[in-house]
Scaffold this active site. Structure first.
Site, PDB file in Angstrom:
ATOM      1  CE  LYS A 296      -2.434   1.673   3.588  1.00 28.49           C
ATOM      2  NZ  LYS A 296      -3.559   1.845   4.537  1.00 28.49           N
TER       3      LYS A 296
ATOM      4  CG  HIS B  97     -12.271   9.808   8.106  1.00 27.62           C
ATOM      5  ND1 HIS B  97     -13.306  10.003   7.223  1.00 27.62           N
ATOM      6  CD2 HIS B  97     -11.575   8.729   7.650  1.00 27.62           C
ATOM      7  CE1 HIS B  97     -13.231   9.092   6.266  1.00 27.62           C
ATOM      8  NE2 HIS B  97     -12.200   8.306   6.505  1.00 27.62           N
TER       9      HIS B  97
ATOM     10  CG  ASN C 287     -12.694  14.092  20.069  1.00 27.48           C
ATOM     11  OD1 ASN C 287     -11.787  13.263  19.960  1.00 27.48           O
ATOM     12  ND2 ASN C 287     -12.809  15.116  19.260  1.00 27.48           N
TER      13      ASN C 287
ATOM     14  CG  MET D 134      -8.270   0.755  17.163  1.00 25.58           C
ATOM     15  SD  MET D 134      -7.405  -0.810  16.923  1.00 25.58           S
ATOM     16  CE  MET D 134      -7.254  -0.869  15.147  1.00 25.58           C
TER      17      MET D 134
HETATM   18  P1  NAD Z   1      -8.971  12.596  12.212  1.00 23.91           P
HETATM   19  O1  NAD Z   1      -7.961  13.649  11.944  1.00 23.91           O
HETATM   20  O2  NAD Z   1     -10.230  12.584  11.440  1.00 23.91           O
HETATM   21  O3  NAD Z   1      -9.377  12.629  13.769  1.00 23.91           O
HETATM   22  C1  NAD Z   1      -8.383  12.797  14.757  1.00 23.91           C
HETATM   23  C2  NAD Z   1      -8.977  12.564  16.122  1.00 23.91           C
HETATM   24  O4  NAD Z   1      -7.950  12.774  17.099  1.00 23.91           O
HETATM   25  C3  NAD Z   1     -10.093  13.541  16.482  1.00 23.91           C
HETATM   26  O5  NAD Z   1     -10.963  12.898  17.389  1.00 23.91           O
HETATM   27  C4  NAD Z   1      -9.330  14.665  17.172  1.00 23.91           C
HETATM   28  O6  NAD Z   1     -10.156  15.438  18.024  1.00 23.91           O
HETATM   29  C5  NAD Z   1      -8.320  13.867  17.955  1.00 23.91           C
HETATM   30  N1  NAD Z   1      -7.091  14.597  18.256  1.00 23.91           N
HETATM   31  C6  NAD Z   1      -6.361  15.354  17.408  1.00 23.91           C
HETATM   32  N2  NAD Z   1      -5.262  15.829  18.038  1.00 23.91           N
HETATM   33  C7  NAD Z   1      -5.325  15.343  19.305  1.00 23.91           C
HETATM   34  C8  NAD Z   1      -4.490  15.461  20.438  1.00 23.91           C
HETATM   35  N3  NAD Z   1      -3.353  16.166  20.393  1.00 23.91           N
HETATM   36  N4  NAD Z   1      -4.841  14.825  21.579  1.00 23.91           N
HETATM   37  C9  NAD Z   1      -5.991  14.084  21.636  1.00 23.91           C
HETATM   38  N5  NAD Z   1      -6.823  13.945  20.593  1.00 23.91           N
HETATM   39  C10 NAD Z   1      -6.488  14.552  19.445  1.00 23.91           C
HETATM   40  O7  NAD Z   1      -8.192  11.217  12.073  1.00 23.91           O
HETATM   41  P2  NAD Z   1      -8.801   9.757  11.890  1.00 23.91           P
HETATM   42  O8  NAD Z   1      -8.820   9.419  10.448  1.00 23.91           O
HETATM   43  O9  NAD Z   1     -10.035   9.624  12.684  1.00 23.91           O
HETATM   44  O10 NAD Z   1      -7.642   8.880  12.523  1.00 23.91           O
HETATM   45  C11 NAD Z   1      -7.375   8.953  13.914  1.00 23.91           C
HETATM   46  C12 NAD Z   1      -5.996   8.388  14.193  1.00 23.91           C
HETATM   47  O11 NAD Z   1      -5.970   7.020  13.843  1.00 23.91           O
HETATM   48  C13 NAD Z   1      -4.885   9.062  13.397  1.00 23.91           C
HETATM   49  O12 NAD Z   1      -3.841   9.391  14.297  1.00 23.91           O
HETATM   50  C14 NAD Z   1      -4.421   8.013  12.419  1.00 23.91           C
HETATM   51  O13 NAD Z   1      -3.044   8.092  12.152  1.00 23.91           O
HETATM   52  C15 NAD Z   1      -4.761   6.733  13.162  1.00 23.91           C
HETATM   53  N6  NAD Z   1      -5.018   5.593  12.272  1.00 23.91           N
HETATM   54  C16 NAD Z   1      -4.531   4.389  12.654  1.00 23.91           C
HETATM   55  C17 NAD Z   1      -4.750   3.285  11.858  1.00 23.91           C
HETATM   56  C18 NAD Z   1      -4.251   1.939  12.295  1.00 23.91           C
HETATM   57  O14 NAD Z   1      -4.294   0.986  11.506  1.00 23.91           O
HETATM   58  N7  NAD Z   1      -3.839   1.774  13.531  1.00 23.91           N
HETATM   59  C19 NAD Z   1      -5.451   3.411  10.650  1.00 23.91           C
HETATM   60  C20 NAD Z   1      -6.002   4.653  10.314  1.00 23.91           C
HETATM   61  C21 NAD Z   1      -5.771   5.743  11.138  1.00 23.91           C
END
Ligand code: NAD
Length: 321
Positions: free
Chosen positions: A67, A137, A159, A219
């Protein structure tokens, strides 16, 4: 070569398809039949973008590929998703490119499937309350997949940015469950299952806040320096992960392992539970924690399922290559 465009993915692959593909590949990883290659992730010095690829090979499913993608922070202003991914699958017998598959929705589905697999195998059987930390998201995808694993009666959420909590309220309504915004003390105390899905670099959920036999799926932590829960909570919990190498280097366990509170040998691949080699949760009052770091093999497994479905339903573009 088959092309499955991004616009087709959501209509092709179900949560159940994604769940099955991810559960199978986690099992293959624990059988040493599937392995991930080292992850590449670089700042490209253009458009503030982070670009990289995750790749691997599953000998059981014969899925070979990668990917490719990353994060382009300026995309939202152009009406595009900041995270951009594309999956490439190769024929394991010849090395020829077999398929190119849009990877954006696929990433959301495979990430939700991973926490759902952990809930299936590790959460208390009579879990009633789902606690969500994070409302971005990805959070709605996690909720939809989670509620298919237990008879939840309520969703509660927290949140850092309260304006996003409407996302959880909306998805709770969609899945037919009541939703309440709570403080972290209440979330840790009441939840039977907690999913953390944030971009945090500091612990949000503290050890003292988690009471009873909870299952926690962490996650959000997928990068060096990120952290969602207290290292003391990781130390206390019985810990499972998708891949140990990622868990201790860029996953939620990186901090507890670095400061000596958790040993690498105390972390179990979830595939061992799926395969029946590890019993998983042993008591009702135990805290289990799944460190879902996100591995390339998840993407390849779901992409392969997408290709089969696209061919079957006649929406695959077949091109000479
Ligand atoms: P997003 O940007 O849509 O949402 C981010 C979330 O984190 C929101 O709820 C926001 O309020 C919160 N946030 C932002 N900064 C913060 C901080 N400093 N402290 C606490 N909360 C904070 O992102 P998303 O698409 O919902 O993804 C969330 C996270 O999941 C990302 O960090 C992404 O890298 C991770 N992710 C992990 C995997 C995996 O396989 N483990 C896959 C996809 C995404």
């Amino acid at each position: 070569m088959i092309i499955v465009p991004e616009r087709e993915i959501a209509g092709l692959v179900t949560r159940e398809d994604s769940f099955d593909a991810v559960e199978k590949v986690f099992a293959s990883m624990a059988n040493d039949a599937a392995y991930n290659f080292p992850v590449i992730r670089e700042s490209i010095g253009h458009a503030d973008a982070l670009y990289g690829f995750k790749s691997g090979f599953d000998r059981a499913g014969l899925n070979l590929g990668l990917k490719s993608g990353g994060y382009w922070p300026g995309n939202a202003d152009k009406g595009l998703t900041n995270h951009q991914s594309t999956v490439f699958l190769f024929d394991a017998d010849t090395g020829q490119c077999r398929a190119v598959v849009g990877g954006n929705v696929l990433t959301a589905l495979r990430t939700a499937a991973a926490s759902a697999v952990s809930i299936k195998h590790l959460a208390p059987k009579n879990s009633k309350v789902l606690g969500m930390i994070g409302a971005g998201h990805q959070s709605a995808f996690q909720v939809r997949a989670a509620v298919e694993q237990r008879e939840f009666e309520k969703i509660i959420g927290w949140n850092l940015h309260p304006e996003y909590l409407v996302n959880l309220e909306t998805v709770a309504r969609e899945v037919g469950l009541p939703f309440e915004v709570v403080e972290l003390d209440q979330l840790g105390d009441e939840s039977d299952v907690i999913i953390t899905i944030t971009s945090s670099f500091d612990p949000i959920l503290m050890d003292s806040q988690v009471t009873g036999g909870t299952h926690i799926a962490c996650m959000g932590t997928d990068t060096v320096g990120k952290q969602e829960v207290d290292a003391a909570l990781v130390a206390r919990a019985t810990v499972f992960t998708d891949e140990i190498a990622q868990s201790i280097s860029l996953g939620e366990c990186q901090h507890a392992v670095a400061n000596g509170r958790k040993l690498e040998t105390e972390i179990t691949q979830i595939g061992s539970v799926i395969n029946g080699k590890h019993a998983g949760r042993s008591t009702d009052d135990e805290v289990t924690l799944f460190d879902g770091t996100g591995v390339g093999l998840q993407d390849l497994a779901v992409a392969a399922a997408v290709v089969d479905l696209a061919v079957e339903k006649g929406v695959a573009l077949d091109v000479d290559f």
